[in-house]
Design a protein around this motif. Structure first.
Motif, mmCIF file in Angstrom:
data_model
loop_
_atom_site.group_PDB
_atom_site.id
_atom_site.type_symbol
_atom_site.label_atom_id
_atom_site.label_comp_id
_atom_site.label_asym_id
_atom_site.label_seq_id
_atom_site.Cartn_x
_atom_site.Cartn_y
_atom_site.Cartn_z
ATOM 1 N N LEU A 324 30.815 -9.010 6.473
ATOM 2 C CA LEU A 324 30.846 -7.540 6.434
ATOM 3 C C LEU A 324 30.247 -6.935 7.690
ATOM 4 O O LEU A 324 30.761 -5.943 8.237
ATOM 5 C CB LEU A 324 30.088 -7.040 5.197
ATOM 6 C CG LEU A 324 30.738 -7.307 3.830
ATOM 7 C CD1 LEU A 324 29.804 -6.870 2.704
ATOM 8 C CD2 LEU A 324 32.070 -6.597 3.715
ATOM 9 N N THR A 325 29.166 -7.526 8.160
ATOM 10 C CA THR A 325 28.500 -7.017 9.371
ATOM 11 C C THR A 325 29.443 -7.084 10.579
ATOM 12 O O THR A 325 29.541 -6.130 11.369
ATOM 13 C CB THR A 325 27.215 -7.823 9.658
ATOM 14 O OG1 THR A 325 26.337 -7.696 8.539
ATOM 15 C CG2 THR A 325 26.521 -7.297 10.901
ATOM 16 N N ASN A 326 30.162 -8.196 10.723
ATOM 17 C CA ASN A 326 31.092 -8.345 11.850
ATOM 18 C C ASN A 326 32.332 -7.470 11.696
ATOM 19 O O ASN A 326 32.814 -6.890 12.674
ATOM 20 C CB ASN A 326 31.504 -9.818 11.979
ATOM 21 C CG ASN A 326 30.350 -10.704 12.402
ATOM 22 O OD1 ASN A 326 29.409 -10.233 13.038
ATOM 23 N ND2 ASN A 326 30.410 -11.982 12.047
ATOM 24 N N HIS A 327 32.831 -7.355 10.471
ATOM 25 C CA HIS A 327 34.072 -6.609 10.257
ATOM 26 C C HIS A 327 33.879 -5.100 10.462
ATOM 27 O O HIS A 327 34.704 -4.438 11.099
ATOM 28 C CB HIS A 327 34.608 -6.882 8.849
ATOM 29 C CG HIS A 327 35.943 -6.240 8.585
ATOM 30 N ND1 HIS A 327 37.141 -6.821 8.967
ATOM 31 C CD2 HIS A 327 36.276 -5.052 8.000
ATOM 32 C CE1 HIS A 327 38.139 -6.045 8.631
ATOM 33 N NE2 HIS A 327 37.645 -4.957 8.036
ATOM 34 N N PHE A 328 32.783 -4.574 9.929
ATOM 35 C CA PHE A 328 32.546 -3.127 10.007
ATOM 36 C C PHE A 328 31.603 -2.754 11.155
ATOM 37 O O PHE A 328 31.215 -1.589 11.285
ATOM 38 C CB PHE A 328 31.967 -2.616 8.679
ATOM 39 C CG PHE A 328 32.950 -2.647 7.543
ATOM 40 C CD1 PHE A 328 33.916 -1.668 7.410
ATOM 41 C CD2 PHE A 328 32.915 -3.684 6.618
ATOM 42 C CE1 PHE A 328 34.828 -1.693 6.358
ATOM 43 C CE2 PHE A 328 33.822 -3.726 5.562
ATOM 44 C CZ PHE A 328 34.782 -2.730 5.432
ATOM 45 N N GLU A 329 31.213 -3.772 11.961
ATOM 46 C CA GLU A 329 30.323 -3.553 13.101
ATOM 47 C C GLU A 329 29.049 -2.814 12.693
ATOM 48 O O GLU A 329 28.632 -1.840 13.308
ATOM 49 C CB GLU A 329 31.060 -2.778 14.201
ATOM 50 C CG GLU A 329 32.272 -3.517 14.755
ATOM 51 C CD GLU A 329 32.965 -2.751 15.867
ATOM 52 O OE1 GLU A 329 32.567 -1.593 16.112
ATOM 53 O OE2 GLU A 329 33.884 -3.314 16.488
ATOM 54 N N ILE A 330 28.439 -3.316 11.639
ATOM 55 C CA ILE A 330 27.179 -2.759 11.145
ATOM 56 C C ILE A 330 26.036 -3.465 11.873
ATOM 57 O O ILE A 330 26.105 -4.658 12.190
ATOM 58 C CB ILE A 330 27.053 -2.963 9.629
ATOM 59 C CG1 ILE A 330 28.238 -2.289 8.915
ATOM 60 C CG2 ILE A 330 25.747 -2.425 9.075
ATOM 61 C CD1 ILE A 330 28.317 -2.598 7.431
ATOM 62 N N SER A 331 24.979 -2.739 12.121
ATOM 63 C CA SER A 331 23.825 -3.308 12.832
ATOM 64 C C SER A 331 23.220 -4.454 12.017
ATOM 65 O O SER A 331 23.208 -4.422 10.774
ATOM 66 C CB SER A 331 22.757 -2.240 13.082
ATOM 67 O OG SER A 331 23.294 -1.182 13.837
ATOM 68 N N ASP A 332 22.736 -5.446 12.766
ATOM 69 C CA ASP A 332 22.096 -6.578 12.097
ATOM 70 C C ASP A 332 20.906 -6.111 11.271
ATOM 71 O O ASP A 332 20.235 -5.127 11.607
ATOM 72 C CB ASP A 332 21.614 -7.604 13.137
ATOM 73 C CG ASP A 332 22.792 -8.290 13.815
ATOM 74 O OD1 ASP A 332 23.902 -8.230 13.256
ATOM 75 O OD2 ASP A 332 22.581 -8.880 14.902
ATOM 76 N N GLN A 333 20.641 -6.839 10.235
ATOM 77 C CA GLN A 333 19.514 -6.614 9.332
ATOM 78 C C GLN A 333 19.675 -5.389 8.431
ATOM 79 O O GLN A 333 18.812 -5.129 7.598
ATOM 80 C CB GLN A 333 18.174 -6.483 10.110
ATOM 81 C CG GLN A 333 17.891 -7.601 11.102
ATOM 82 C CD GLN A 333 17.811 -8.954 10.430
ATOM 83 O OE1 GLN A 333 17.338 -9.072 9.313
ATOM 84 N NE2 GLN A 333 18.319 -9.976 11.129
ATOM 85 N N ASN A 334 20.766 -4.658 8.598
ATOM 86 C CA ASN A 334 20.963 -3.499 7.712
ATOM 87 C C ASN A 334 21.328 -3.942 6.296
ATOM 88 O O ASN A 334 20.870 -3.367 5.321
ATOM 89 C CB ASN A 334 22.059 -2.570 8.261
ATOM 90 C CG ASN A 334 21.509 -1.612 9.303
ATOM 91 O OD1 ASN A 334 20.360 -1.737 9.711
ATOM 92 N ND2 ASN A 334 22.331 -0.665 9.760
ATOM 93 N N ILE A 335 22.207 -4.923 6.209
ATOM 94 C CA ILE A 335 22.571 -5.461 4.895
ATOM 95 C C ILE A 335 21.705 -6.687 4.636
ATOM 96 O O ILE A 335 21.685 -7.636 5.428
ATOM 97 C CB ILE A 335 24.057 -5.854 4.847
ATOM 98 C CG1 ILE A 335 24.960 -4.696 5.285
ATOM 99 C CG2 ILE A 335 24.439 -6.283 3.435
ATOM 100 C CD1 ILE A 335 26.438 -5.043 5.278
#
Length: 620
Positions: A324-335
């Protein structure tokens, strides 16, 4: 060896004290099945709900059979063959059947102890040898078979068993297994070298040490993350499962085999008691402790399984977080693990189309808890994998395998006694041969026969022996034991025997179980087991790296020649029961025909034949 008293009669050995006898009987009853079979049955049959049929089987089948064997041995002061020959000459085959079963079980059971020794020796390495894959032959990467499966599976199937792809491909004996097998039989011989004198000393350790280790594991396991999930899974009942007849069948067979009745060992052990001893209390103590041990062992086992399932679930979620982090380009450690579900719901609502296309793993804790394993799968795969994630894994591995070895060794004492005692009673060897030599010969023969289990196909043969030697034959033996004691010897005579030993007659509960409930339950279990087995051609799981779905095991049907051996293993142990009865019947017929004329008992010089008138006159 039995001692000779002043009158020239053989004196039967005796236990040093009552504690020795109880520890030996408990050690024989409590075995590997309590640790790796009972928790498995609880897992697949509705957790706490399985306890209901299990306890019913204990009360109405297990305890009555246990009491009967202890009473028969103590009253007649003989082993299995001598005891049943004393009850009736026609029942001598029952004791022979117990001896054959004990021999066949001991040769494969001690092979499991050889596997335990192998793992014990390897537990001193750092890191543990099953913690990582070895390099391939070119030293350019990891072994392909190990990468496709897991390091734990690879160490078990390839490094320990070096298993072949099916039972027809035998391979050569694995030298490391031959050494471990020889070591296991040497330990048995040393512990049994002086009969009950040396064995009685050994049980102080072998029968008590497992409880110390289980307690240590209990304290440690219940503090592991995820342990609560495992315990909740264990004690949450699924009442619907009780509608399945297979549950009741497995509960009945589990309590029956767990108590080690029909092997002949318990009869031999109780025969070394004083005649005046409360065998009813002994039976209740042994039976209750055996079942309580199964429950006690389930707590650390399920705690560890909960810990393992929790780690697998967290790893699964971590994979999804990375995706999910890579697909939606979410900052690390957020999820994180704690807020994963919230993020999953948020993204599903705000980006439903994208979420539908994201290749997420299905992560369900219940699914990981449902992944059941029993027997060698639980001991050598599930537990060894779980111990890798515990701090100080070498210590826990060493403790675990010492515990398994102690449990198995205590059970081996009963199996060996169930063979040695009948050999002496049958006078198969001269009386002048010392007990030490006889024990050595038995251990050597057993070791040589057990070499079949050190082959590449050895594990498949262990499964054959485990599944068919200790099933139908034991049920048949137990059924004949009840019939012999209650219907041949007679309920009144048996009640008088118990009154002589304990000072009180058996109550209505014991009488009803012996005369009706227990034999009916045994017959139902026997018939149901045979019917279920007859409905399908037996098959077995194989470890085949060439299998398309590898690392899943490939199910293969047993070849016809192996199927013939399976039938032989099921019939051979109990064939002595009808053969001995038939032999005695023929002998009785010949004896009666030769003495049909009525000899004169008052003439000491020679037999004189009297007419019927003379007989009638004398009677008047």
């Amino acid at each position: 060896m039995d001692k000779i008293n002043d009158s020239g009669e053989t004196e039967r050995p005796k236990w040093d004290n009552k504690v020795q006898y109880l520890l030996t009987s408990i050690g024989f009853a409590v075995g590997l099945g309590n640790v790796w079979r009972f928790p498995y049955l609880c897992q697949i049959y509705g957790g706490g709900a399985f306890l209901i049929p299990y306890l019913i089987a204990l009360v109405f089948e297990g305890l009555p059979l246990l009491y009967l064997e202890l009473a028969i041995g103590q009253r007649l002061r003989k082993g299995s063959i001598g005891a049943w020959r004393s009850v009736s000459p026609f029942l001598g085959g029952v004791g022979i059947a117990s001896m054959v079963v004990s021999f066949l079980v001991s040769i494969f059971y001690n092979t499991i102890l050889a596997w335990v020794l192998w793992y014990f020796f390897n537990s001193f390495q750092n890191p543990l040898p099953w913690s990582q894959c070895p390099l391939n032959e070119n030293q350019t990467g990891f072994n392909l078979e190990c990468e496709k499966s897991t390091p734990v599976n690879y160490f078990w199937y390839r490094k320990t068993l070096d298993i072949t792809s099916d039972i027809q491909t035998s391979g050569s004996p694995r030298w490391w297994m031959v050494i471990c097998l020889a070591s296991a039989w040497c330990v048995v011989f040393i512990c049994f070298i002086k009969g009950i004198q040396s064995m009685g000393k050994a049980v102080y350790v072998t029968a008590t040490f497992p409880y110390l280790v289980l307690t240590i594991f209990l304290v440690r396991a219940t503090t592991l993350p995820g342990a609560t999930d495992g315990l909740v899974y264990l004690f949450t009942p699924d009442w619907e499962i009780l509608k399945n007849p297979q549950v009741w069948l497995d509960a009945a067979t589990q309590i029956f085999f767990s108590l080690s009745v029909a092997f002949g060992g318990l009869i031999a052990f109780s025969s070394y008691n004083e005649e005046k001893n409360n065998c009813e209390r002994d039976a209740v103590i042994v039976g209750v402790i055996n079942s309580a041990t199964s429950l006690y062992a389930s707590i650390p086992i399920f705690s560890i399984m909960g810990f393992k399932a929790n780690n697998a679930y967290n790893s699964c979620v971590q994979e999804n977080i990375l995706t999910l982090t890579n697909h939606f380009e979410i900052s690390d450690q957020n999820i994180t693990l704690d807020n994963y579900n919230s993020w999953f719901e948020y993204l599903s609502q705000t980006h439903p189309e994208d979420m539908a296309n994201v290749p997420l793993l299905s992560c369900d804790l219940r699914t990981f808890l449902d992944q059941s394993a029993s027997g060698t799968g639980l001991a050598f795969i599930v537990f060894t994998e779980a111990v890798l994630e515990m701090p100080g894994p070498q210590v826990w591995a060493i403790l675990f395998f010492i515990m398994l070895f102690s449990l198995g060794l205590s059970s081996m004492f009963g199996n060996i006694e169930g063979v040695l005692n009948p050999i002496r009673e049958l006078n198969l060897v001269p009386k002048w041969i010392p007990n030490e030599i006889l024990t050595a010969i038995l251990c050597l023969i057993s070791f040589l026969v057990a070499l079949i289990f050190s082959l590449g196909s050895g594990n498949y043969w262990v499964e054959v022996f485990n599944s068919y030697v200790g099933s139908v034959p034991l049920l048949i033996i137990a059924l004949f034991e009840i019939v012999g004691a209650i219907y041949v010897h007679g309920m009144k005579n048996f009640s008088d025997d118990i009154y002589f030993m304990t000072g009180k007659r058996p109550n209505i509960y014991w009488k009803v179980c012996w005369t009706f409930i227990s034999p009916v339950m045994l017959m139902i279990v026997l018939v149901a087991y045979v019917v279920l087995q007859a409905q399908k051609h037996p098959s077995y799981p194989t470890w085949n790296p060439a299998y398309v779905l590898f690392p899943q095991t490939e199910m293969k049907p047993y070849p016809d020649w192996v199927f013939a051996i399976i039938i032989l293993l099921s019939v051979l142990p109990v064939i002595s029961i009808p053969l001995v009865a038939l032999y005695k019947l023929i002998c009785c017929g010949i004896s009666k025909s030769s003495t049909r004329a009525d000899p004169n008992p008052y003439n000491n010089n020679a037999f004189e034949f009297e007419s019927q008138d003379q007989i009638n006159n004398r009677a008047e």
